[in-house]
Design an enzyme around this catalytic site. Structure first.
Site, short mmCIF file in Angstrom:
data_model
loop_
_atom_site.label_atom_id
_atom_site.label_comp_id
_atom_site.label_asym_id
_atom_site.label_seq_id
_atom_site.Cartn_x
_atom_site.Cartn_y
_atom_site.Cartn_z
N LYS A 65 48.42 45.06 29.79
CA LYS A 65 48.82 43.75 29.27
C LYS A 65 49.13 43.91 27.79
O LYS A 65 48.43 44.65 27.08
CB LYS A 65 47.66 42.77 29.48
CG LYS A 65 47.94 41.33 29.09
CD LYS A 65 46.76 40.42 29.41
CE LYS A 65 47.04 38.96 29.09
NZ LYS A 65 45.90 38.07 29.45
N SER A 140 46.97 33.93 32.19
CA SER A 140 47.97 34.46 31.31
C SER A 140 48.40 35.90 31.64
O SER A 140 49.43 36.34 31.14
CB SER A 140 47.43 34.44 29.88
OG SER A 140 46.30 35.30 29.75
N SER A 164 42.29 34.24 33.44
CA SER A 164 43.59 34.93 33.36
C SER A 164 43.71 36.25 34.10
O SER A 164 44.81 36.81 34.16
CB SER A 164 43.97 35.14 31.91
OG SER A 164 44.43 33.93 31.37
#
Ligand code: GLN
Length: 473
Positions: A65, A140, A164
């Site tokens: 990420k 997210s 997330s």
């Protein structure tokens, strides 16, 4: 295949890079792709293997990420503010997975500063859900989830402040685990809400999550909130019986707002657990209805403090031709941050301000304790607490962008684990209209092994986790 010599890390890396080049133009799961570094990294892993090394993750490709600092490349956190930011050091998670021999293919798209539940808040554009491309992948960590679901990499890292990892895992048909607060170092992971943030893996199976979490977890002298409790061997007892496992089922999870299809998929999964020898026990979490209000005070409060460092001077974006210092601050932040990030900073600053602190922030922290007490009471009777990961399956892109509160309600079942620092895993347990549904198990502090074990046993007798989105050959 790597261990048997059926393929090399170089071949595997080329395979995934080719898929990224072909499929990601449409899906938009990646912010940057590091083809050259990945290939040279893979060659080095092949040499290590040829020299006799055989650690399980050696040469396995992965994606981080874009919230994890990686020395040498860009780390954007999904924001214009950090569009050109190059971190001068790597996050502990990055160093650990490097050390385990994983090959980083690139950085995954995400909601700006990890604020969001749909990945529509990224400065680099929305991510499509590979199952149905007019739907969101969740957020997210939406890029991480969508890319693993599309088999652009076998595993990706995510972070989870209020869901997330688990919510995008549920929306994309994956397994994802948020570890106990303090299980994984936050050093070099750009902070959203420091008392809630944790990193973890998203993968196809619980078995894969166990291997990757093993390599991520453990103490770190650079993060004083990181625990020095020893990390157990997560893969060791995965296949053992779960006969007698006590699963708590909170009545509050099956109330208004829960989609009927999701509810019945979760009920069937619980029935499957009973067949495996688990015992279902009804428990109560009376303060469940206060989780969203408490979270959406605490998280923005901490965010407003953490994001004050982005001032146009020290990191990233700076506006053109500032008239004076005040203008430099206000325009750099005004132009560098997106709408949701600004909303959180304003809510958080308000909640922390003199005169409102007691009424909002302090009250939210007190409520947080009550929620935590509910779980402690439940865990006096049960080993894990089970329920849906999300109230609905993935929704259509654009459906909730004009209504922040509707967006926040996605996090109904996930934020409590962060507020209480508890570990929680999401795994695929069904489908509604062709979209995956997630089952969530929440465990006691540092009981990740039990969650992975329970998830693996379920995956041995079901095949939801093996289903793939169509049209991605
Ligand atoms: N959706 C939640 C939020 O917007 C959680 C985000 C997260 O876990 N990073 O705050």
């Amino acid at each position: 295949m790597l261990a048997n010599g059926d393929c090399s890390s170089t071949e595997l890396t080329e395979h995934y890079l080719e898929r990224i080049a072909r499929l990601d133009k449409d899906l938009n799961t990646m912010i940057s792709v590091n083809s050259d570094d990945a290939i040279s990294g893979a060659r080095a892993c092949d040499e290590r293997r040829a020299a006799g090394e055989n650690s399980p993750l050696l040469g396995v490709p992965m994606v981080h990420k874009d919230i994890f600092c990686v020395d040498g490349g860009k780390t954007t956190c999904g924001s214009r503010m950090l569009e050109t930011f190059h971190a001068p050091y790597s996050a502990t998670v990055v160093n650990k997975l490097n050390g385990a021999g994983m090959v980083m293919l690139g950085k995954a798209n995400m909601d700006e500063f990890a604020m969001g539940s749909s990945n529509e808040n990224s400065y680099f554009g929305a991510v499509k859900n590979p199952w149905q491309r007019d739907c969101v992948p969740g957020g997210s960590s939406g890029g991480s989830a969508a890319l693993v679901a599309a088999r652009l990499a076998p595993v990706a890292t995510g972070t989870d402040t209020g869901g997330s990892i688990r919510q995008p895992a549920a929306f994309c048909g994956l397994t994802g685990i948020k570890p106990t607060y303090g299980r994984v170092s936050r050093y070099g992971m750009i902070a959203f809400a420091s008392s809630l943030d944790q990193a973890g893996p998203l993968a196809v199976t619980a078995e894969d999550c166990a291997m990757v979490l093993q390599a991520m977890a453990g103490s770190d002298e650079r993060d004083s909130t990181c625990s020095n409790q020893p990390v157990p061997d997560y893969s060791k007892s995965l296949g053992d019986s779960i006969d007698g496992l006590k699963i708590g089922v909170p009545e509050e999870y099956f109330s208004d707002g829960l989609d009927d299809g999701v509810a019945s998929a979760v009920r069937s999964a619980l029935a499957e657990y009973e067949k495996l020898g688990a015992k279902l026990v009804s428990v109560s979490l009376p303060n469940q209805g206060l989780c969203i209000p408490a979270y959406y005070v605490v998280a923005p409060a901490e965010a407003s403090s953490n994001l004050s460092r982005f001032d146009g001077v020290r990191f990233g974006y700076r506006c053109d031709n500032p008239a004076d210092l005040e203008d430099l601050y206000t325009r750099s932040r005004g132009e560098g941050f997106g709408a949701e990030v600004k909303r959180r900073i304003m809510i958080g600053t308000y909640a922390l301000s003199a005169g409102y602190y007691d009424a909002y922030y302090l009250k939210a922290q007190q409520v947080r304790r009550l929620i935590s007490d509910d779980f402690d009471k439940a865990f006096a009777d049960v080993d894990v607490v089970a329920g849906p990961t999300t109230p609905t399956p993935a929704f259509k892109t654009g459906a909730k962008t004009d209504d922040p509160v509707a967006m926040y309600l996605n996090d109904l079942y996930t934020v409590s684990a962060n507020l209480c620092g508890l570990p929680a895993i999401s795994m695929p347990c069904g489908e509604v209209d062709g979209l995956p549904v997630g089952l969530q198990l929440t465990g006691q502090h540092f009981d990740e092994a039990r969650l992975l074990h329970a998830a693996h046993r379920y995956q041995q007798v079901t095949d939801w986790h093996q289903r793939m989105p169509a049209g991605l050959e």
